[in-house]
Write an enzyme that holds these catalytic residues in place. Structure first.
Site, PDB file in Angstrom:
ATOM      1  N   ILE A  64      17.950   5.353  21.567  1.00 57.70           N
ATOM      2  CA  ILE A  64      18.975   4.406  22.021  1.00 57.70           C
ATOM      3  C   ILE A  64      18.332   3.019  22.175  1.00 57.70           C
ATOM      4  O   ILE A  64      18.154   2.515  23.288  1.00 57.70           O
ATOM      5  CB  ILE A  64      19.613   4.828  23.361  1.00 57.70           C
ATOM      6  CG1 ILE A  64      20.028   6.287  23.340  1.00 57.70           C
ATOM      7  CG2 ILE A  64      20.819   3.950  23.669  1.00 57.70           C
ATOM      8  CD1 ILE A  64      20.552   6.790  24.674  1.00 57.70           C
ATOM      9  N   PRO A  65      17.938   2.399  21.057  1.00 61.65           N
ATOM     10  CA  PRO A  65      17.409   1.034  21.183  1.00 61.65           C
ATOM     11  C   PRO A  65      18.498   0.140  21.760  1.00 61.65           C
ATOM     12  O   PRO A  65      19.667   0.256  21.380  1.00 61.65           O
ATOM     13  CB  PRO A  65      17.048   0.637  19.754  1.00 61.65           C
ATOM     14  CG  PRO A  65      17.525   1.728  18.863  1.00 61.65           C
ATOM     15  CD  PRO A  65      18.023   2.849  19.691  1.00 61.65           C
ATOM     16  N   HIS A  66      18.143  -0.699  22.699  1.00 60.00           N
ATOM     17  CA  HIS A  66      19.148  -1.543  23.329  1.00 60.00           C
ATOM     18  C   HIS A  66      18.523  -2.831  23.848  1.00 60.00           C
ATOM     19  O   HIS A  66      17.323  -2.895  24.082  1.00 60.00           O
ATOM     20  CB  HIS A  66      19.851  -0.795  24.472  1.00 60.00           C
ATOM     21  CG  HIS A  66      18.921  -0.301  25.529  1.00 60.00           C
ATOM     22  ND1 HIS A  66      18.200   0.861  25.379  1.00 60.00           N
ATOM     23  CD2 HIS A  66      18.588  -0.793  26.739  1.00 60.00           C
ATOM     24  CE1 HIS A  66      17.466   1.072  26.468  1.00 60.00           C
ATOM     25  NE2 HIS A  66      17.682   0.073  27.305  1.00 60.00           N
ATOM     26  N   CYS A  67      19.385  -3.824  24.020  1.00 58.84           N
ATOM     27  CA  CYS A  67      18.927  -5.095  24.554  1.00 58.84           C
ATOM     28  C   CYS A  67      20.116  -5.918  25.035  1.00 58.84           C
ATOM     29  O   CYS A  67      21.258  -5.670  24.660  1.00 58.84           O
ATOM     30  CB  CYS A  67      18.139  -5.883  23.506  1.00 58.84           C
ATOM     31  SG  CYS A  67      19.107  -6.380  22.071  1.00 58.84           S
ATOM     32  N   LEU A 102      22.519  -0.298  21.166  1.00 53.14           N
ATOM     33  CA  LEU A 102      23.465  -1.001  22.016  1.00 53.14           C
ATOM     34  C   LEU A 102      22.994  -2.424  22.254  1.00 53.14           C
ATOM     35  O   LEU A 102      21.857  -2.647  22.672  1.00 53.14           O
ATOM     36  CB  LEU A 102      23.603  -0.258  23.355  1.00 53.14           C
ATOM     37  CG  LEU A 102      24.552  -0.859  24.375  1.00 53.14           C
ATOM     38  CD1 LEU A 102      25.988  -0.845  23.865  1.00 53.14           C
ATOM     39  CD2 LEU A 102      24.443  -0.095  25.693  1.00 53.14           C
TER      40      LEU A 102
END
Length: 149
Positions: A64-67, A102
């Protein structure tokens, strides 16, 4: 905000041929920048910066890469499956083949956390994950994802 409302058909990518974590983050940045009209380098840097804090590979073949990113005007989820799993430094050491990326504007912090929790819950359902892994094209992956939520 429901995860279902964050996924649009043009940000769903089935059976991508990506060979590394770095290339995956680059591909995510390129895909998002084209569709959300933001700078790909800034998206990549934000995703990479988050990964440097600790891998977003949460186990069961899921990342779930997110920033948070100023350029993004609405929370957006990118759904991607990979043709072959890749090393993502996941907590369970398993390679990753399903990605839920996300991106949120800074003012949506609470929604960001709630969305991550919804995705993490989905990641615990092996049968649902396998249904996503079976889909061979973008449209089928999108429909399967929406049906699971």
């Amino acid at each position: 905000m429901s995860v279902k409302n964050l996924v649009k058909t043009d940000l769903v990518f089935a059976k991508q041929q990506i060979s590394s974590k770095k290339r995956l983050l680059e591909q995510l940045a390129e895909s998002v920048s084209d569709r959300l009209h933001c700078n790909a380098d800034e998206v990549y840097d934000a995703l990479l910066g988050r990964e440097k804090l600790g891998s977003t590979g949460i186990g069961n073949g899921i990342a779930i890469p997110h920033c948070r990113l100023e350029q993004v005007n609405r929370a957006t989820l990118v759904l991607m499956s990979l043709e072959e799993p890749i090393d993502f430094d996941a907590i369970d050491r398993r390679p990753v083949d399903l990605i839920f990326a996300l991106l949120v504007p800074p003012h949506q912090c609470d929604e960001h956390l709630a969305t991550l929790a919804q995705i993490a819950e989905l990641a615990q359902a092996e049968e649902k994950l396998n249904q996503l892994r079976e889909k061979q094209n973008n449209e089928d992956l999108f429909e399967a994802f929406n049906a699971l939520l």
